[in-house]
Design a protein around this motif. Sequence first.
Motif, PDB file in Angstrom:
ATOM      1  N   GLN A  26       0.854  -1.177   0.000  1.00 52.43           N
ATOM      2  CA  GLN A  26       0.000   0.000   0.000  1.00 52.43           C
ATOM      3  C   GLN A  26       0.898   1.238   0.000  1.00 52.43           C
ATOM      4  OE1 GLN A  26      -3.454   0.708   0.957  1.00 52.43           O
ATOM      5  NE2 GLN A  26      -4.108  -1.398   0.626  1.00 52.43           N
ATOM      6  N   ALA A  27       0.519   2.254  -0.744  1.00 49.23           N
ATOM      7  CA  ALA A  27       1.306   3.486  -0.780  1.00 49.23           C
ATOM      8  C   ALA A  27       1.239   4.214   0.565  1.00 49.23           C
ATOM      9  CB  ALA A  27       0.785   4.390  -1.885  1.00 49.23           C
ATOM     10  N   GLY A  28       2.308   4.930   0.837  1.00 49.96           N
ATOM     11  CA  GLY A  28       2.304   5.822   1.994  1.00 49.96           C
ATOM     12  C   GLY A  28       2.390   5.154   3.347  1.00 49.96           C
ATOM     13  N   ARG A  29       2.970   3.955   3.405  1.00 49.19           N
ATOM     14  CA  ARG A  29       2.941   3.214   4.668  1.00 49.19           C
ATOM     15  C   ARG A  29       4.319   2.788   5.171  1.00 49.19           C
ATOM     16  NH1 ARG A  29      -2.171   0.356   4.868  1.00 49.19           N
ATOM     17  NH2 ARG A  29      -3.734   1.951   4.445  1.00 49.19           N
ATOM     18  N   VAL A  30       5.387   3.293   4.597  1.00 50.15           N
ATOM     19  CA  VAL A  30       6.705   2.841   5.072  1.00 50.15           C
ATOM     20  C   VAL A  30       6.943   3.394   6.477  1.00 50.15           C
ATOM     21  CG1 VAL A  30       9.210   3.010   4.722  1.00 50.15           C
ATOM     22  CG2 VAL A  30       7.708   2.560   2.774  1.00 50.15           C
ATOM     23  N   ALA A  31       7.208   2.454   7.401  1.00 51.89           N
ATOM     24  CA  ALA A  31       7.365   2.829   8.808  1.00 51.89           C
ATOM     25  C   ALA A  31       8.559   3.746   8.997  1.00 51.89           C
ATOM     26  CB  ALA A  31       7.520   1.573   9.653  1.00 51.89           C
ATOM     27  N   GLY A  32       8.381   4.777   9.762  1.00 57.73           N
ATOM     28  CA  GLY A  32       9.493   5.650  10.127  1.00 57.73           C
ATOM     29  C   GLY A  32       9.790   6.757   9.132  1.00 57.73           C
ATOM     30  N   TYR A  33       9.078   6.764   8.000  1.00 64.76           N
ATOM     31  CA  TYR A  33       9.326   7.827   7.013  1.00 64.76           C
ATOM     32  C   TYR A  33       8.348   8.972   7.271  1.00 64.76           C
ATOM     33  CZ  TYR A  33       9.511  10.374   2.601  1.00 64.76           C
ATOM     34  OH  TYR A  33       9.620  11.365   1.654  1.00 64.76           O
ATOM     35  N   GLY A  34       8.881  10.167   7.449  1.00 66.67           N
ATOM     36  CA  GLY A  34       8.023  11.283   7.837  1.00 66.67           C
ATOM     37  C   GLY A  34       7.750  12.290   6.735  1.00 66.67           C
ATOM     38  N   GLY A  35       8.133  11.975   5.496  1.00 65.58           N
ATOM     39  CA  GLY A  35       8.046  12.992   4.451  1.00 65.58           C
ATOM     40  C   GLY A  35       6.860  12.879   3.504  1.00 65.58           C
ATOM     41  N   TYR A  36       5.885  11.994   3.830  1.00 60.88           N
ATOM     42  CA  TYR A  36       4.780  11.788   2.890  1.00 60.88           C
ATOM     43  C   TYR A  36       3.932  13.044   2.690  1.00 60.88           C
ATOM     44  CZ  TYR A  36       5.417   6.712   2.815  1.00 60.88           C
ATOM     45  OH  TYR A  36       5.917   5.453   2.634  1.00 60.88           O
ATOM     46  N   SER A  37       3.495  13.212   1.465  1.00 58.32           N
ATOM     47  CA  SER A  37       2.624  14.338   1.132  1.00 58.32           C
ATOM     48  C   SER A  37       1.179  14.046   1.527  1.00 58.32           C
ATOM     49  CB  SER A  37       2.662  14.572  -0.377  1.00 58.32           C
ATOM     50  OG  SER A  37       2.186  13.411  -1.056  1.00 58.32           O
ATOM     51  N   GLY A  38       0.844  12.757   1.651  1.00 55.43           N
ATOM     52  CA  GLY A  38      -0.552  12.374   1.877  1.00 55.43           C
ATOM     53  C   GLY A  38      -1.291  12.168   0.566  1.00 55.43           C
ATOM     54  N   GLY A  39      -0.632  12.513  -0.540  1.00 57.69           N
ATOM     55  CA  GLY A  39      -1.287  12.446  -1.840  1.00 57.69           C
ATOM     56  C   GLY A  39      -1.297  11.075  -2.498  1.00 57.69           C
ATOM     57  N   LEU A  40      -0.682  10.086  -1.859  1.00 60.38           N
ATOM     58  CA  LEU A  40      -0.581   8.769  -2.500  1.00 60.38           C
ATOM     59  C   LEU A  40      -1.526   7.742  -1.895  1.00 60.38           C
ATOM     60  CD1 LEU A  40       3.323   8.568  -2.639  1.00 60.38           C
ATOM     61  CD2 LEU A  40       1.800   9.151  -4.535  1.00 60.38           C
ATOM     62  N   SER A  41      -2.233   8.113  -0.849  1.00 63.40           N
ATOM     63  CA  SER A  41      -2.993   7.095  -0.125  1.00 63.40           C
ATOM     64  C   SER A  41      -4.071   6.473  -0.998  1.00 63.40           C
ATOM     65  CB  SER A  41      -3.584   7.663   1.166  1.00 63.40           C
ATOM     66  OG  SER A  41      -4.160   8.896   0.903  1.00 63.40           O
ATOM     67  N   GLY A  42      -4.294   5.174  -0.789  1.00 65.72           N
ATOM     68  CA  GLY A  42      -5.277   4.441  -1.581  1.00 65.72           C
ATOM     69  C   GLY A  42      -4.645   3.660  -2.712  1.00 65.72           C
TER      70      GLY A  42
END
Length: 122
Positions: A59-75
């Motif tokens: 699933q996109a946007g789920r790598v543990a410990g990474y804090g840089g997600y935009s939130g735009g990839l979920s789903g």
Amino acid sequence: MSQLKTFIIMLLLITPTGAASAKEDEERIAFNNHCRMCHSIRPNDNRLGPTMYGIFGAQAGRVAGYGGYSGGLSGLVWDELTLDRFIADPASVSSSTNMIFPPVKDAEERKKIIRFIRSLAK
Ligand code: HEC
């Protein structure tokens, strides 16, 4: 002569080592050229982007410990198709992604990169 020696040593230092086949090397090189400046392939090694270890099928946007997600990839789920679209044209997958990089225009090159990512099993 000593210049030649230095040259050979330098060449050995920069040449990828190991018994990997030429094809595997090509795939790794394609990844290194386009992605490695921001993505590691080791577990838990997040850089500017999250690690690519185990990302295939995830699933996109789920790598543990990474804090840089935009939130735009979920789903999204990362498979051949979504990865191909994402690296050809990130904005076509998400208008708000913060993965800003020179897109990989060459379809063959994208295939190599995706095969490489796929080989990084979890
Ligand atoms: C300039 C740095 C940079 C480069 C170069 C780059 N990326 Fe990224 N990548 C990012 C960032 C930042 C994110 C987080 C994007 C977001 O959350 O919108 C990301 C996210 C991703 C994701 C989603 C990860 C997840 O957990 O859902 C994938 C897959 C990905 N990149 C693949 C690649 C591939 C393959 C390449 C090479 C073709 C590449 N990236 C090149 C910075 C980069």
